[in-house]
Scaffold this motif. Structure first.
Motif, short mmCIF file in Angstrom:
data_model
loop_
_atom_site.label_atom_id
_atom_site.label_comp_id
_atom_site.label_asym_id
_atom_site.label_seq_id
_atom_site.Cartn_x
_atom_site.Cartn_y
_atom_site.Cartn_z
N THR A 194 0.83 -1.21 0.00
CA THR A 194 0.00 0.00 0.00
C THR A 194 0.87 1.25 0.00
O THR A 194 0.58 2.23 -0.71
CB THR A 194 -0.93 0.01 1.22
N TYR A 195 1.94 1.23 0.79
CA TYR A 195 2.83 2.39 0.85
C TYR A 195 3.43 2.71 -0.52
O TYR A 195 3.34 3.84 -1.01
CB TYR A 195 3.96 2.13 1.85
N TRP A 196 4.03 1.71 -1.16
CA TRP A 196 4.70 1.96 -2.44
C TRP A 196 3.71 2.22 -3.57
O TRP A 196 4.01 2.97 -4.51
CB TRP A 196 5.63 0.80 -2.79
N LEU A 197 2.52 1.65 -3.48
CA LEU A 197 1.49 1.90 -4.46
C LEU A 197 1.16 3.39 -4.52
O LEU A 197 0.97 3.96 -5.60
CB LEU A 197 0.23 1.09 -4.11
N HIS A 198 1.15 4.03 -3.35
CA HIS A 198 0.80 5.46 -3.29
C HIS A 198 2.04 6.36 -3.33
O HIS A 198 1.96 7.51 -3.76
CB HIS A 198 -0.01 5.74 -2.03
N PHE A 199 3.18 5.83 -2.89
CA PHE A 199 4.43 6.60 -2.94
C PHE A 199 4.78 6.99 -4.37
O PHE A 199 5.30 8.08 -4.62
CB PHE A 199 5.56 5.75 -2.33
N ALA A 253 2.53 -2.89 -6.72
CA ALA A 253 3.43 -1.82 -6.29
C ALA A 253 4.59 -1.66 -7.27
O ALA A 253 5.04 -0.54 -7.54
CB ALA A 253 3.95 -2.10 -4.89
N ASP A 254 5.07 -2.78 -7.79
CA ASP A 254 6.16 -2.72 -8.77
C ASP A 254 5.69 -2.09 -10.08
O ASP A 254 6.43 -1.34 -10.71
CB ASP A 254 6.71 -4.12 -9.02
N VAL A 255 4.46 -2.40 -10.45
CA VAL A 255 3.89 -1.79 -11.65
C VAL A 255 3.84 -0.27 -11.46
O VAL A 255 4.24 0.49 -12.34
CB VAL A 255 2.48 -2.34 -11.94
#
Length: 219
Positions: free
Chosen positions: A94-99, A170-172
């Motif tokens: 969730t963090y990296w998805l929005h970061f 998140a990688d996407v």
């Protein structure tokens, strides 16, 4: 059928990659940026009030913003794929998805805009514009970007991906800011980030998305 309203040289390339990873049937409606302003064409206003890409239409539903599209696509078509089930990895996910858009892209976009402003400034004021741009870039933007790249490097050192030991949405999401950083400022000696880029570029789904969407540039 799901339709991706795809703008050249844009974040919508990630949407194509995601759908290829999921094996979701889709069609692409291509749009071209204005060659002078680099803005999206007015035709996109008929799809979404902001007239920007990415945006998808699916069974009467219109979804804009890449993060929202990723979440929608995984909820509807993912069947548990590309989203960690472990609670801690899910929090990182969730963090990296929005970061990606909330923190990583703003300083990279500002770097690009300041560079374009200097190029387009009248000749007489260009030295002043360049001085202002250089001051903002060296005192604010570059330190922010380098700090963020260090954080990304440390995350990849934990498991090879941005949310654990397997690829996820998140990688996407992170693909665009990392690719943009690589072209605009360079990744330095951050071997994890460089290796991660090589890994995603070699994925068959990524290559298929590039073939269908067309090459893109961050320059």
């Amino acid at each position: 059928m799901l339709t991706v309203h795809h703008l050249n040289n844009s974040r919508s390339q990630r949407v194509l990659w995601l759908l290829e990873e999921l094996g979701v049937p889709y069609e692409i409606k291509h749009y071209q940026r204005d060659a002078r302003t680099m803005l999206a064409p007015p035709e996109l206003l008929a799809v979404h009030p902001l007239g920007k890409s990415p945006v998808i239409t699916d069974d009467g539903v219109t979804v804009a913003e890449t993060g929202a599209i990723v979440e929608y696509s995984l909820a509807r078509y993912g069947e548990g794929r590309l989203a960690p089930s472990d609670a801690i990895d899910r929090l990182r996910y969730t963090y990296w998805l929005h970061f990606a858009e909330g923190s990583a892209m703003p300083p990279l976009v500002m770097t690009l805009l300041f560079g374009e402003t200097v190029k387009r400034a009248p000749v007489l004021v260009r030295p002043i514009a360049r001085a202002i741009a250089n001051t903002v870039r060296t005192s604010y933007l570059e330190p922010q970007i380098q700090r963020q790249l260090d954080l990304m490097e440390s995350e990849l050192a934990r498991g090879g991906w941005f949310a654990g030991s397997e690829i996820s949405g998140a990688d996407v999401m992170m693909s665009f800011p990392v690719e943009a950083a690589a072209q605009r400022v360079g990744l330095g000696d951050r071997l994890k980030l460089k290796g991660w880029l090589q890994t995603i570029h070699a994925r068959p789904a990524y290559r298929r998305a590039l073939e269908k969407g067309g090459p893109y540039s961050f320059a």
